[in-house]
Write an enzyme that holds these catalytic residues in place. Structure first.
Site, PDB file in Angstrom:
ATOM      1  N   GLY A 343       0.807  -1.204   0.000  1.00 31.77           N
ATOM      2  CA  GLY A 343       0.000   0.000   0.000  1.00 31.77           C
ATOM      3  C   GLY A 343       0.844   1.260   0.000  1.00 31.77           C
ATOM      4  N   SER A 344       1.501   1.567  -1.138  1.00 33.34           N
ATOM      5  CA  SER A 344       2.380   2.746  -1.226  1.00 33.34           C
ATOM      6  C   SER A 344       1.532   3.996  -1.385  1.00 33.34           C
ATOM      7  CB  SER A 344       3.340   2.589  -2.399  1.00 33.34           C
ATOM      8  OG  SER A 344       4.240   1.542  -2.155  1.00 33.34           O
ATOM      9  N   THR A 345       1.122   4.533  -0.290  1.00 37.83           N
ATOM     10  CA  THR A 345       0.196   5.662  -0.272  1.00 37.83           C
ATOM     11  C   THR A 345       0.542   6.545   0.913  1.00 37.83           C
ATOM     12  OG1 THR A 345      -1.515   4.166  -1.110  1.00 37.83           O
ATOM     13  CG2 THR A 345      -2.257   6.286  -0.273  1.00 37.83           C
ATOM     14  N   THR A 346       0.282   7.853   0.800  1.00 40.49           N
ATOM     15  CA  THR A 346       0.474   8.720   1.955  1.00 40.49           C
ATOM     16  C   THR A 346      -0.668   9.725   2.015  1.00 40.49           C
ATOM     17  OG1 THR A 346       2.123   9.982   3.202  1.00 40.49           O
ATOM     18  CG2 THR A 346       1.900  10.482   0.840  1.00 40.49           C
TER      19      THR A 346
END
Length: 526
Positions: A343-346
């Site tokens: 989940g490469s999210t910010t």
């Protein structure tokens, strides 16, 4: 000429320098939208393994005049699959230590990016400060470098097969032949130069001009789907947020065709039927209720939910009272019976002293490993994301906005911002946000306690629980049923990263950066 009056407010984000970039905009008299955009540009440096200007995202805005607007700048599928060769698309394996996960990267994994277009669009519509001021913190840290902290080093290690897959990526993430580690400095000098060009040009350089042509030429030569028409035709979409009453508050979140917001709204509707007033947070009964609600939310999604998204009838069908009643009956019956991904999210949350609020979530997938020449910007791999391609890879419908789990969320009380939040974490985004909202609205927790409280996540017969739950009682009462339970030894980024800001009844502001994902927060002018 006198300098602008500082604006008070608060910002929470995924890195201390990200949050500070937004706080500096408030100090210079900017509004919440200036702060969110500056933080997003800076996050492309400080959180480069999680977000990128060549990815996508959503910004949920509440203005001081009372307008609510969702800006959709998520990625779009290409117009055609006819590329005349096999797509450059291959798996890599990311090692999390206790598990290995497969991702797909390469030029054939790249969807049409929207992040830069979205940030410029919101800045033009709602921002106040000049673009040069907005991007200055990102330019500073790209040039001076940032210290690689333990969380960043952990991210780099997990994504090492992507960050070292091409010579251009290695030049950034392994400049001396080995991957950057704790204590090293991370530089992105090409990105600083790109931002300088952006300020002078003022347009989306990734979808127009020479950089767009470079992306297309690489796709044509190596097997990517993107054409010049795909990039030039991209447009930001403004939508009405999905609004739902919850108790005395109103929840605003990401509407269809993205899925995460609607699933949060559906889960909250179910929670409202579960009599949480008599439940102790974190108790076995609370676990039982959350597990059952998550189970039913997943079941509902399997029963035609995605079709509702693109037909545009989610509000009238999926969230209808009749549909809710059917699932409420199952919920009450289940409770009466007493029963791993990156989940490469910010996320960035901001509120200012004028009453503006912004909730902004961005992502680059895991990244495709392709760096746009001379920019330091990695393109997304959204066409290689299993969660975003439920029909299978290369089966995506052409020229369609991809559906996302990202769900920037606002909670209003009497029409004014009370809570701004969002999360990274792929399929755990919706369960992380659900639990934090419930902790605040159902259990009266302050924002710090609500974010730091232990979380759980249920999916496909797997129940994951952070430490803090009564394992002995939960197992003795058979609450998990036939689920396979994973009892985590520590809180972990697996369970999302909810960076949130709250406004108290007396107008005081507070923030919290979820330490699970290296979060930080800054209050200005209190």
């Amino acid at each position: 000429m006198s300098s602008p009056k500082p604006n008070r407010g608060a910002i929470a984000a995924g890195h201390a320098l990200t949050a500070e970039a937004g706080a500096e905009m408030l100090r210079q008299g900017g509004n919440a939208f200036d702060a969110a955009i500056a933080a997003a540009f800076t996050a492309c440096v400080t959180e480069s393994s999680l977000t990128s200007l060549a990815g996508g995202g959503f910004l949920l805005a509440h203005t001081a005049t009372g307008e609510n607007r969702l800006f959709d700048f998520f990625c779009q599928t290409p117009k055609s699959k006819a590329i005349g060769r096999s797509p450059h698309f291959y798996p890599i394996h990311a090692n999390f230590g206790d598990t290995v996960q497969e991702f797909h990267i390469g030029l054939g994994s790249m969807a049409v990016p929207g992040a830069l277009a979205g940030l410029l669009h919101v800045h033009q519509k709602l921002g106040r400060l000049p673009l040069a001021t907005i991007v200055a913190p990102a330019q500073r840290w790209a040039t001076e470098g940032t210290l690689v902290d333990p969380f960043r080093a952990y991210c780099f290690q997990i994504l090492a097969p992507i960050l070292t897959a091409t010579a251009d990526a290695r030049a950034i993430y392994a400049p001396e032949g080995k991957l950057l580690a704790v204590g090293d400095r991370f530089y992105l000098s090409d990105f600083a130069a790109f931002l300088n060009d952006l300020v002078h040009d003022g347009t989306d350089l990734l979808c127009q001009g020479d950089l767009a042509k470079a992306i297309v030429q690489a796709c044509q030569a190596q097997g990517g789907y993107l054409g010049l028409g795909d990039l030039q035709a991209y447009r930001v979409i403004e939508r009405d947020p999905l609004a739902m009453p919850y108790g005395s508050a109103t929840l605003l979140t990401n509407p269809p065709p993205s899925s995460g917001g609607t699933l949060i709204a559906f889960a909250l509707q179910l929670l409202a039927q579960a009599s949480l007033a008599s439940v102790t947070p974190g108790s076995p009964r609370h676990v039982e209720i959350l597990r059952t609600v998550m189970n039913l939310t997943n079941r509902a999604r399997q029963q035609g939910y995605d079709e509702h998204l693109y037909r545009g009838d989610v509000a009238t069908e999926f969230l209808s009272p009749a549909h809710l009643r059917a699932y409420t009956e199952v919920l009450q019956q289940s409770l009466a019976q007493g029963a791993n991904k990156w989940g490469s999210t910010t996320h960035i949350s901001v509120v200012d002293g004028e009453g503006n609020a912004a909730s902004l979530t961005t992502s680059n997938g895991e990244g495709s490993a392709y760096i746009i020449p001379g920019t330091g910007i990695m393109m997304n791999n959204m066409l290689g994301e299993e969660d975003l391609n439920p029909q299978g890879f290369h089966q995506w419908p052409a020229d369609r906005r991809l559906s996302s789990m990202m769900a920037p969320t606002l909670v209003l009380q009497d029409g004014k911002p009370r809570l701004m939040l969002g999360s990274g974490g792929s399929n755990r985004i919706r369960t992380a946000i659900l639990q934090v909202v419930s902790n605040v609205l159902d259990f009266g927790m302050d924002i710090d306690a609500a974010v730091q409280a232990p979380r759980l996540h249920w999916e496909r017969g797997e129940l994951h629980l952070e430490p803090g739950y009564d394992r002995e009682t939960i197992e003795a009462q058979g609450i998990a049923g036939d689920d396979h339970c994973t009892w985590w030894q520590d809180q972990n980024m697996f369970f999302g990263g909810v960076h949130a800001v709250a406004v108290g009844a007396d107008g005081t502001v507070a923030g919290v950066g979820d330490w699970r994902r290296g979060g930080a927060w800054v209050v200005v002018g209190e």
